[in-house]
Design a protein around this motif. Sequence first.
Motif, PDB file in Angstrom:
ATOM      1  N   THR A  30      30.898  27.307  43.190  1.00 26.85           N
ATOM      2  CA  THR A  30      31.797  26.165  43.360  1.00 26.85           C
ATOM      3  C   THR A  30      33.245  26.592  43.576  1.00 26.85           C
ATOM      4  N   VAL A  31      33.578  27.836  43.252  1.00 28.57           N
ATOM      5  CA  VAL A  31      34.935  28.322  43.507  1.00 28.57           C
ATOM      6  C   VAL A  31      35.235  28.261  45.005  1.00 28.57           C
ATOM      7  N   LEU A  32      34.229  28.504  45.831  1.00 29.87           N
ATOM      8  CA  LEU A  32      34.433  28.480  47.284  1.00 29.87           C
ATOM      9  C   LEU A  32      34.712  27.069  47.809  1.00 29.87           C
ATOM     10  N   GLU A  33      34.437  26.062  47.002  1.00 26.82           N
ATOM     11  CA  GLU A  33      34.706  24.690  47.402  1.00 26.82           C
ATOM     12  C   GLU A  33      36.106  24.241  46.991  1.00 26.82           C
ATOM     13  N   ASN A  34      36.845  25.132  46.378  1.00 23.88           N
ATOM     14  CA  ASN A  34      38.204  24.839  45.944  1.00 23.88           C
ATOM     15  C   ASN A  34      39.094  24.594  47.163  1.00 23.88           C
ATOM     16  N   SER A  35      40.050  23.701  47.013  1.00 27.16           N
ATOM     17  CA  SER A  35      40.905  23.349  48.150  1.00 27.16           C
ATOM     18  C   SER A  35      42.212  24.151  48.176  1.00 27.16           C
ATOM     19  N   GLY A  36      42.317  25.186  47.358  1.00 31.66           N
ATOM     20  CA  GLY A  36      43.522  25.995  47.342  1.00 31.66           C
ATOM     21  C   GLY A  36      43.626  26.883  48.568  1.00 31.66           C
ATOM     22  N   SER A  37      44.623  27.749  48.557  1.00 30.98           N
ATOM     23  CA  SER A  37      44.777  28.661  49.689  1.00 30.98           C
ATOM     24  C   SER A  37      43.582  29.599  49.754  1.00 30.98           C
ATOM     25  N   PRO A  38      43.126  29.916  50.958  1.00 34.45           N
ATOM     26  CA  PRO A  38      41.923  30.757  51.111  1.00 34.45           C
ATOM     27  C   PRO A  38      42.030  32.109  50.389  1.00 34.45           C
ATOM     28  N   THR A  39      43.182  32.756  50.417  1.00 35.10           N
ATOM     29  CA  THR A  39      43.292  34.059  49.736  1.00 35.10           C
ATOM     30  C   THR A  39      43.177  33.902  48.229  1.00 35.10           C
ATOM     31  N   THR A  40      43.722  32.829  47.679  1.00 28.75           N
ATOM     32  CA  THR A  40      43.596  32.572  46.238  1.00 28.75           C
ATOM     33  C   THR A  40      42.151  32.266  45.884  1.00 28.75           C
ATOM     34  N   VAL A  41      41.492  31.464  46.709  1.00 29.14           N
ATOM     35  CA  VAL A  41      40.090  31.122  46.469  1.00 29.14           C
ATOM     36  C   VAL A  41      39.226  32.383  46.504  1.00 29.14           C
ATOM     37  N   VAL A  42      39.457  33.255  47.475  1.00 27.50           N
ATOM     38  CA  VAL A  42      38.669  34.486  47.578  1.00 27.50           C
ATOM     39  C   VAL A  42      38.936  35.390  46.382  1.00 27.50           C
ATOM     40  N   ARG A  43      40.183  35.476  45.979  1.00 28.60           N
ATOM     41  CA  ARG A  43      40.526  36.304  44.816  1.00 28.60           C
ATOM     42  C   ARG A  43      39.846  35.764  43.553  1.00 28.60           C
ATOM     43  N   LEU A  44      39.878  34.450  43.365  1.00 29.55           N
ATOM     44  CA  LEU A  44      39.218  33.823  42.222  1.00 29.55           C
ATOM     45  C   LEU A  44      37.707  34.000  42.305  1.00 29.55           C
ATOM     46  N   PHE A  45      37.145  33.860  43.506  1.00 29.19           N
ATOM     47  CA  PHE A  45      35.717  34.073  43.695  1.00 29.19           C
ATOM     48  C   PHE A  45      35.334  35.511  43.337  1.00 29.19           C
ATOM     49  N   ASP A  46      36.115  36.473  43.812  1.00 30.07           N
ATOM     50  CA  ASP A  46      35.825  37.881  43.511  1.00 30.07           C
ATOM     51  C   ASP A  46      35.866  38.154  42.015  1.00 30.07           C
ATOM     52  N   LEU A  47      36.806  37.543  41.319  1.00 32.22           N
ATOM     53  CA  LEU A  47      36.893  37.702  39.866  1.00 32.22           C
ATOM     54  C   LEU A  47      35.640  37.152  39.190  1.00 32.22           C
ATOM     55  N   ASN A  48      35.232  35.939  39.579  1.00 31.95           N
ATOM     56  CA  ASN A  48      34.018  35.346  39.010  1.00 31.95           C
ATOM     57  C   ASN A  48      32.773  36.137  39.384  1.00 31.95           C
ATOM     58  N   ASN A  49      32.719  36.623  40.615  1.00 33.75           N
ATOM     59  CA  ASN A  49      31.561  37.388  41.079  1.00 33.75           C
ATOM     60  C   ASN A  49      31.449  38.719  40.326  1.00 33.75           C
ATOM     61  N   ASP A  50      32.584  39.379  40.100  1.00 32.20           N
ATOM     62  CA  ASP A  50      32.567  40.621  39.322  1.00 32.20           C
ATOM     63  C   ASP A  50      32.093  40.369  37.895  1.00 32.20           C
ATOM     64  N   LEU A  51      32.554  39.266  37.321  1.00 34.82           N
ATOM     65  CA  LEU A  51      32.099  38.904  35.981  1.00 34.82           C
ATOM     66  C   LEU A  51      30.607  38.612  35.983  1.00 34.82           C
TER      67      LEU A  51
END
Length: 166
Positions: A30-51
């Motif tokens: 669901t992080v990828l469905e976030n409406s924030g800036s794409p680089t922030t979304v990818v960074r947040l996704f990578d953090l969740n994916n690493d976890l």
Amino acid sequence: MKMAIIDRVFLLLLSVIILFTAFWIFRTHTVLENSGSPTTVVRLFDLNNDLLYNIVTIFSIILLLLSNIFYWRTGNGIYFLWSVFYFMAGIIALAVLENARFYYIKQNGIWNGKFSSGFIVSVYLILIVIIITIIDFFIINYLRKKAMAKRKKYGRFFGKHAGNLN
């Protein structure tokens, strides 16, 4: 009756682990469905994916340890199979998430022309865990047979009230 209780305990623990992992997979997606800036979304996704990688790895180790304990107690090798299935499902879900990340960065114009090696790494990790689990199974099976033979050998001396591995 005793095996049924042990099976239920293992399945309960496995269910809790699966539910927690499924929640984290859903949260990461669901992080990828976030409406924030794409680089922030990818960074947040990578953090969740690493976890999520860490969650799957830690729970796989816990399940393998529990499989050893439950196998020693019952002699039923299905516990090892369940722990491998959990790891495989977790790694496949991670590969699917990696693919979703790839399409997200491509759609949002932040793709740098590099492809991910997520699929290759996933297959590699699954093969390693299967090999480790098989080796672990053979070791614990050998040790259990040795302990059972020793118990039978000395069971004659101590009578019917000797300790029971089952």
